[in-house]
Design a protein around this motif. Structure first.
Motif, short mmCIF file in Angstrom:
data_model
loop_
_atom_site.label_atom_id
_atom_site.label_comp_id
_atom_site.label_asym_id
_atom_site.label_seq_id
_atom_site.Cartn_x
_atom_site.Cartn_y
_atom_site.Cartn_z
N LYS A 22 0.84 -1.19 0.00
CA LYS A 22 0.00 0.00 0.00
C LYS A 22 0.87 1.23 0.00
O LYS A 22 1.43 1.61 1.01
CB LYS A 22 -0.94 0.00 1.21
CG LYS A 22 -2.13 -0.90 1.06
CD LYS A 22 -3.14 -0.65 2.16
CE LYS A 22 -3.84 0.67 1.93
NZ LYS A 22 -4.88 0.93 2.95
N ASP A 24 0.24 4.32 -0.14
CA ASP A 24 -0.14 5.46 0.68
C ASP A 24 0.03 5.17 2.17
O ASP A 24 -0.29 6.01 3.00
CB ASP A 24 -1.57 5.91 0.37
CG ASP A 24 -2.60 4.82 0.61
OD1 ASP A 24 -2.20 3.64 0.59
OD2 ASP A 24 -3.78 5.14 0.79
N ASP A 25 0.50 4.00 2.53
CA ASP A 25 0.83 3.67 3.92
C ASP A 25 2.33 3.46 4.08
O ASP A 25 2.77 2.75 4.98
CB ASP A 25 0.09 2.39 4.36
CG ASP A 25 -1.36 2.68 4.73
OD1 ASP A 25 -1.74 3.86 4.71
OD2 ASP A 25 -2.09 1.73 5.02
N GLY A 28 4.15 3.24 7.33
CA GLY A 28 3.07 3.25 8.32
C GLY A 28 2.39 4.59 8.48
O GLY A 28 1.52 4.75 9.32
N LYS A 30 -0.27 7.18 7.58
CA LYS A 30 -1.57 7.09 6.93
C LYS A 30 -2.04 8.46 6.47
O LYS A 30 -1.81 9.46 7.13
CB LYS A 30 -2.59 6.48 7.89
CG LYS A 30 -2.24 5.06 8.33
CD LYS A 30 -3.34 4.47 9.21
CE LYS A 30 -2.95 3.09 9.71
NZ LYS A 30 -2.75 2.14 8.59
N ASP A 32 -5.24 10.89 5.48
CA ASP A 32 -6.67 11.11 5.64
C ASP A 32 -7.30 11.36 4.27
O ASP A 32 -6.63 11.78 3.33
CB ASP A 32 -6.89 12.32 6.56
CG ASP A 32 -8.34 12.51 6.94
OD1 ASP A 32 -8.85 11.71 7.74
OD2 ASP A 32 -8.96 13.48 6.44
N LYS A 40 -1.16 13.38 -2.23
CA LYS A 40 -0.74 12.14 -1.58
C LYS A 40 0.38 11.47 -2.37
O LYS A 40 1.39 11.03 -1.80
CB LYS A 40 -1.93 11.18 -1.45
CG LYS A 40 -1.59 9.87 -0.77
CD LYS A 40 -2.69 8.83 -0.96
CE LYS A 40 -4.00 9.26 -0.38
NZ LYS A 40 -5.03 8.18 -0.50
N LYS A 85 2.42 10.22 12.18
CA LYS A 85 1.57 9.03 12.04
C LYS A 85 0.48 9.22 10.98
O LYS A 85 0.09 8.28 10.30
CB LYS A 85 0.88 8.70 13.38
CG LYS A 85 1.79 8.71 14.58
CD LYS A 85 2.80 7.59 14.57
CE LYS A 85 3.60 7.57 15.87
NZ LYS A 85 4.63 6.52 15.87
N TYR A 86 0.00 10.46 10.87
CA TYR A 86 -1.10 10.78 9.95
C TYR A 86 -0.80 12.10 9.24
O TYR A 86 -0.25 13.02 9.84
CB TYR A 86 -2.43 10.92 10.69
CG TYR A 86 -2.80 9.73 11.54
CD1 TYR A 86 -3.51 8.66 11.02
CD2 TYR A 86 -2.45 9.69 12.89
CE1 TYR A 86 -3.86 7.56 11.80
CE2 TYR A 86 -2.79 8.60 13.69
CZ TYR A 86 -3.49 7.55 13.13
OH TYR A 86 -3.83 6.48 13.92
N ALA A 149 -8.28 9.61 9.38
CA ALA A 149 -8.10 8.41 8.54
C ALA A 149 -8.98 7.27 9.05
O ALA A 149 -8.55 6.12 9.16
CB ALA A 149 -6.64 7.99 8.50
N THR A 151 -10.01 6.62 11.93
CA THR A 151 -9.55 6.05 13.20
C THR A 151 -9.73 7.09 14.30
O THR A 151 -9.43 8.27 14.11
CB THR A 151 -8.05 5.69 13.12
OG1 THR A 151 -7.84 4.80 12.02
CG2 THR A 151 -7.57 5.03 14.41
#
Length: 284
Positions: A22, A24-25, A28, A30, A32, A40, A85-86, A149, A151
């Motif tokens: 992935k 876009d990860d 790790g 992430k 939104d 992105k 993280k995001y 995202a 979460t």
């Protein structure tokens, strides 16, 4: 013999091209849904470009500014993933996505033992929204969570790692005529990302590594300077000076833009600045 880091980077690229990883990860981190797809893609490619960076003549003063034992692609990736993280888009509204977990919350912060929203410019390039929400909660004795995202993230530390894209990140006046995929623009965006990642650090009165009011110059009266030698601006300046070496095939105009950006960031350091403890705090 291929170095281990180089092997992992090649493997990641191969997996991306095959659709098994992935993209876009990456690392790790992430994204939104508020981040436009084209932004992105650019940021993911920026992150992958870290593997192309080269470093020479690294001094102990350089390492003191970033609090790392070495400057290398692997070390920089580890620095980022513990603090970012995001990534959220310009339209992300942290107030609308925020939920009160506890009122009259008793903040008795402790430090993470394992780890070594302030005004930036007239045009915002990026902000560390997670750190800003944490500091607001700490000030008002409220524990928040935010939805990012898809979460629900408990904002119990400056290290929550929610970084918001500003209008200036992809529309900087510097190199405005250059492609967003140019090496120079990638390096400038990485400098900004590392700047914001430092706002995930610090404890006590220095939690979030807040900027300090400038006492002279174009930004006099604004919170656009710093009194920490290992603060966001000084860290960004140091990295941009090294990133300059990795601007392969760049024009003199592009190289000059990186130098000017590094000099501008370095100029924000106030007289008498000292090193501050970068260990982040958290609450249970």
């Amino acid at each position: 013999m291929i170095k281990r880091w180089g092997f992992y980077l090649i493997a990641a690229n191969l997996l991306c091209s095959c659709g098994l990883f992935k993209k876009d990860d990456l690392y790790g981190i992430k994204f939104d849904s508020t981040v436009p797809e084209e932004q992105k893609e650019l940021l993911v490619d920026d992150l992958q470009f870290i593997g192309n960076l080269s470093f020479s003549n690294v001094t102990s003063q350089d390492l003191e500014k970033i609090d790392l034992p070495e400057l290398s692609p692997n070390a920089l990736v580890q620095f980022l993933v513990s603090r970012v993280k995001y990534i959220v888009g310009e339209s992300y509204d942290s107030d609308a996505q925020r939920t009160v977990v506890s009122n009259n919350y008793y903040y008795s912060p402790t430090k993470f033992a394992a780890f070594q929203s302030p005004f930036d410019r007239v045009v915002t390039v990026m902000t560390n929204s997670g750190s800003a929400v944490y500091l607001e909660g700490k000030k008002n004795s409220i524990l928040y969570s935010v939805n990012v995202a898809d979460t629900d993230v408990l904002v119990n530390s400056t290290r929550v790692g929610i970084i918001k894209i500003g209008e200036g990140l992809f529309n900087s006046s510097r190199l405005q005529s250059m492609s967003a995929t140019s090496t120079a623009k990638r390096l400038l965006r990485l400098g900004t990302l590392f700047h914001e990642s430092r706002h995930s650090d610090g404890n006590g009165s220095n939690a979030g590594f807040p900027h300090t009011k400038c006492n002279s110059g174009d930004f006099a009266g604004y919170y656009a300077c710093e009194s920490n030698i290992n603060g966001p601006y000084n860290l960004e300046a140091m990295l941009l000076n090294h990133f300059y070496q990795s601007c392969y095939g760049c024009s003199q105009t592009e190289l000059s833009a990186i130098q000017v950006s590094a000099a501008d960031a370095a100029s924000r350091l106030l007289y008498g600045a000292t090193r501050k403890d970068p260990q982040p705090e958290f609450v249970k």
